[in-house]
Scaffold this active site. Structure first.
Site, PDB file in Angstrom:
ATOM      1  N   ALA A  65      -5.249  -0.155   3.213  1.00 40.25           N
ATOM      2  CA  ALA A  65      -5.441  -0.706   4.556  1.00 40.25           C
ATOM      3  C   ALA A  65      -4.641  -2.002   4.625  1.00 40.25           C
ATOM      4  O   ALA A  65      -4.337  -2.613   3.592  1.00 40.25           O
ATOM      5  CB  ALA A  65      -6.921  -0.967   4.801  1.00 40.25           C
ATOM      6  N   GLY A 110      -7.026   2.361   0.712  1.00 45.81           N
ATOM      7  CA  GLY A 110      -7.065   3.305   1.834  1.00 45.81           C
ATOM      8  C   GLY A 110      -6.081   4.460   1.674  1.00 45.81           C
ATOM      9  O   GLY A 110      -6.283   5.528   2.259  1.00 45.81           O
ATOM     10  N   GLU A 113      -7.808   6.893  -0.481  1.00 46.14           N
ATOM     11  CA  GLU A 113      -8.876   7.467   0.361  1.00 46.14           C
ATOM     12  C   GLU A 113      -8.315   8.479   1.362  1.00 46.14           C
ATOM     13  O   GLU A 113      -8.934   9.505   1.641  1.00 46.14           O
ATOM     14  CB  GLU A 113      -9.615   6.333   1.089  1.00 46.14           C
ATOM     15  CG  GLU A 113     -10.417   5.466   0.127  1.00 46.14           C
ATOM     16  CD  GLU A 113     -10.940   4.170   0.748  1.00 46.14           C
ATOM     17  OE1 GLU A 113     -10.154   3.474   1.415  1.00 46.14           O
ATOM     18  OE2 GLU A 113     -12.124   3.857   0.563  1.00 46.14           O
ATOM     19  N   GLU A 133      -9.788  -2.540  -4.401  1.00 46.11           N
ATOM     20  CA  GLU A 133     -10.433  -3.406  -3.401  1.00 46.11           C
ATOM     21  C   GLU A 133     -11.232  -4.561  -3.985  1.00 46.11           C
ATOM     22  O   GLU A 133     -11.246  -5.652  -3.407  1.00 46.11           O
ATOM     23  CB  GLU A 133     -11.362  -2.571  -2.500  1.00 46.11           C
ATOM     24  CG  GLU A 133     -10.642  -1.695  -1.490  1.00 46.11           C
ATOM     25  CD  GLU A 133     -10.311  -0.302  -2.000  1.00 46.11           C
ATOM     26  OE1 GLU A 133     -10.331  -0.085  -3.243  1.00 46.11           O
ATOM     27  OE2 GLU A 133     -10.042   0.579  -1.181  1.00 46.11           O
TER      28      GLU A 133
HETATM   29  N1  CO8 Z   1      -1.377  -4.401   3.396  1.00 38.90           N
HETATM   30  C1  CO8 Z   1      -0.425  -5.136   4.008  1.00 38.90           C
HETATM   31  N2  CO8 Z   1       0.818  -5.291   3.502  1.00 38.90           N
HETATM   32  C2  CO8 Z   1       1.092  -4.681   2.334  1.00 38.90           C
HETATM   33  C3  CO8 Z   1       0.138  -3.904   1.640  1.00 38.90           C
HETATM   34  C4  CO8 Z   1      -1.154  -3.782   2.223  1.00 38.90           C
HETATM   35  N3  CO8 Z   1      -2.123  -3.031   1.668  1.00 38.90           N
HETATM   36  N4  CO8 Z   1       0.703  -3.439   0.509  1.00 38.90           N
HETATM   37  C5  CO8 Z   1       1.979  -3.912   0.494  1.00 38.90           C
HETATM   38  N5  CO8 Z   1       2.206  -4.652   1.583  1.00 38.90           N
HETATM   39  C6  CO8 Z   1       3.452  -5.345   1.955  1.00 38.90           C
HETATM   40  C7  CO8 Z   1       3.680  -6.570   1.083  1.00 38.90           C
HETATM   41  O1  CO8 Z   1       2.949  -7.684   1.570  1.00 38.90           O
HETATM   42  C8  CO8 Z   1       5.183  -6.746   1.208  1.00 38.90           C
HETATM   43  O2  CO8 Z   1       5.475  -7.350   2.437  1.00 38.90           O
HETATM   44  P1  CO8 Z   1       6.613  -8.520   2.539  1.00 38.90           P
HETATM   45  O3  CO8 Z   1       7.874  -7.817   2.138  1.00 38.90           O
HETATM   46  O4  CO8 Z   1       6.559  -8.933   3.963  1.00 38.90           O
HETATM   47  O5  CO8 Z   1       6.222  -9.569   1.565  1.00 38.90           O
HETATM   48  C9  CO8 Z   1       5.687  -5.310   1.290  1.00 38.90           C
HETATM   49  O6  CO8 Z   1       4.568  -4.507   1.675  1.00 38.90           O
HETATM   50  C10 CO8 Z   1       6.207  -4.782  -0.029  1.00 38.90           C
HETATM   51  O7  CO8 Z   1       5.187  -4.963  -0.992  1.00 38.90           O
HETATM   52  P2  CO8 Z   1       5.445  -5.702  -2.404  1.00 38.90           P
HETATM   53  O8  CO8 Z   1       6.547  -6.690  -2.285  1.00 38.90           O
HETATM   54  O9  CO8 Z   1       4.122  -6.207  -2.893  1.00 38.90           O
HETATM   55  O10 CO8 Z   1       5.951  -4.466  -3.283  1.00 38.90           O
HETATM   56  P3  CO8 Z   1       5.832  -4.298  -4.866  1.00 38.90           P
HETATM   57  O11 CO8 Z   1       6.636  -3.098  -5.217  1.00 38.90           O
HETATM   58  O12 CO8 Z   1       6.132  -5.591  -5.558  1.00 38.90           O
HETATM   59  O13 CO8 Z   1       4.277  -3.995  -5.146  1.00 38.90           O
HETATM   60  C11 CO8 Z   1       2.171  -2.869  -4.748  1.00 38.90           C
HETATM   61  C12 CO8 Z   1       3.720  -2.809  -4.689  1.00 38.90           C
HETATM   62  C13 CO8 Z   1       1.720  -2.943  -6.211  1.00 38.90           C
HETATM   63  C14 CO8 Z   1       1.632  -1.604  -4.104  1.00 38.90           C
HETATM   64  C15 CO8 Z   1       1.685  -4.132  -3.992  1.00 38.90           C
HETATM   65  O14 CO8 Z   1       2.311  -4.168  -2.711  1.00 38.90           O
HETATM   66  C16 CO8 Z   1       0.204  -4.170  -3.769  1.00 38.90           C
HETATM   67  O15 CO8 Z   1      -0.534  -4.456  -4.691  1.00 38.90           O
HETATM   68  N6  CO8 Z   1      -0.259  -3.883  -2.535  1.00 38.90           N
HETATM   69  C17 CO8 Z   1      -1.635  -3.943  -2.172  1.00 38.90           C
HETATM   70  C18 CO8 Z   1      -2.418  -2.782  -2.729  1.00 38.90           C
HETATM   71  C19 CO8 Z   1      -3.880  -2.912  -2.396  1.00 38.90           C
HETATM   72  O16 CO8 Z   1      -4.558  -3.803  -2.840  1.00 38.90           O
HETATM   73  N7  CO8 Z   1      -4.373  -1.967  -1.576  1.00 38.90           N
HETATM   74  C20 CO8 Z   1      -5.739  -1.930  -1.157  1.00 38.90           C
HETATM   75  C21 CO8 Z   1      -5.894  -2.619   0.147  1.00 38.90           C
HETATM   76  S1  CO8 Z   1      -7.589  -2.736   0.638  1.00 38.90           S
HETATM   77  C22 CO8 Z   1      -7.977  -1.214   1.244  1.00 38.90           C
HETATM   78  O17 CO8 Z   1      -7.169  -0.325   1.293  1.00 38.90           O
HETATM   79  C23 CO8 Z   1      -9.376  -1.048   1.704  1.00 38.90           C
HETATM   80  C24 CO8 Z   1      -9.556   0.210   2.549  1.00 38.90           C
HETATM   81  C25 CO8 Z   1     -10.837   0.148   3.300  1.00 38.90           C
HETATM   82  C26 CO8 Z   1     -10.835  -0.928   4.316  1.00 38.90           C
HETATM   83  C27 CO8 Z   1     -12.133  -1.129   4.983  1.00 38.90           C
HETATM   84  C28 CO8 Z   1     -12.043  -2.267   5.926  1.00 38.90           C
HETATM   85  C29 CO8 Z   1     -13.236  -3.022   6.132  1.00 38.90           C
END
Ligand code: CO8
Length: 259
Positions: A65, A110, A113, A133
């Protein structure tokens, strides 16, 4: 209809839905969720589509998400955002048409999921899975606590969710989350080949089988076998059952009609 965050391509009775926000690793914001909901509604009744494949553009399937959108939410807004995702994923899970997640890269939070709400998961060798998360101060919120436990067992699901660790595709297959791991370049062809095979069968039978599995697994075994008996019986009211059995006895390929 033109959509901003996903593309839909249809060919040979298969629709490929491609999440298309590669600059944010296809993170699910409200706009993407609403567009996904809309596409599910449309494909559910599209007479030209029997099977749906979900995949992502770029190096991610879906990296979760959208953290930027979630950061400032209040408790009530967070609950509503969670429920929005839960409802859409449940609609996807209960869609009568079969769905395949072709997981091309990160399937985190997400994204994992979303993949779990599909019927079948094919993964590229480059795919990565996890529910990270708790590292962000939240629980999984799009039904990950429920579906992961059902798919890989309570104990493994707790390990995955409590540690937030990320796993490769082979580990995801080993624990039963993923059906099959394939070469990255072969992923879409494998997904399409499986889709075409499913589309070549009697579609009402495929859909009844999906309903029987989905509803039966949520019920006790006596209710489950009753659901199966009812749907099995219904098959005999279809032209495709007559055609399938007649074709077998006449040693020819069946020509199914019902869509
Ligand atoms: N949300 C928003 N932006 C994201 C997300 C995300 N989940 N994942 C990546 N991005 C963005 C980064 O911020 C980055 O943006 P920018 O270029 O503007 O800085 C761009 O995508 C590229 O990402 P990275 O530079 O981080 O790429 P890497 O190859 O270095 O890393 C990863 C890849 C390991 C996947 C890393 O991006 C990461 O850890 N992402 C987050 C993963 C995560 O924690 N996901 C879980 C999110 S929480 C969730 O899904 C809960 C669901 C239920 C919600 C219920 C709501 C109440």
């Amino acid at each position: 209809m033109e959509r901003k965050t996903l593309k839909v391509l249809k060919e040979e009775r298969v629709a490929v839905v491609r999440l298309n926000r590669p600059e944010a690793l296809n993170a699910l914001n409200s706009e993407t969720l609403i567009e996904l909901d809309d596409v599910i509604e449309e494909l559910a009744t599209d007479p030209d589509v029997d099977v749906i494949v979900l995949t992502g553009e770029g190096k991610a399937f879906v990296a979760g998400a959208d953290i930027g959108e979630m950061r400032g939410l209040t408790a009530e807004e967070g609950r509503k955002f969670g429920i929005l995702g839960q409802k859409i994923f449940r609609k996807l899970e209960l869609l009568e048409k079969p769905t395949i997640a072709a997981i091309n890269g990160f399937a985190l939070g997400g994204g994992c999921e979303l993949a779990m709400s599909c019927d079948i998961r094919l993964a590229s060798e480059k795919a990565k899975f996890g529910q990270p998360e708790v590292g962000l101060g939240i629980t999984p919120g799009f039904s990950g606590t429920q579906r992961l436990a059902r798919l890989i067992g309570v104990s493994k699901a707790k390990e995955w969710i409590f540690t937030g660790d990320v796993y490769d595709a082979n580990e995801a297959a080993r624990v039963g989350l993923v059906n099959k791991v394939v070469h990255h370049e072969a992923l879409m062809e494998e997904a399409l080949e499986m889709s075409r095979k499913i589309a070549s069968k009697a579609q009402l039978a495929v859909r009844y089988a999906k309903i029987a599995i989905n509803r039966g697994i949520e019920a006790d075994i006596d209710t489950g076998v009753q659901i199966e008996a009812d749907l099995f019986g219904l098959c005999f009211a279809t032209q495709d059952q007559k055609e399938g059995m007649t074709a077998f006895l006449e040693k020819r390929k069946p020509s199914f009609q019902a869509k």
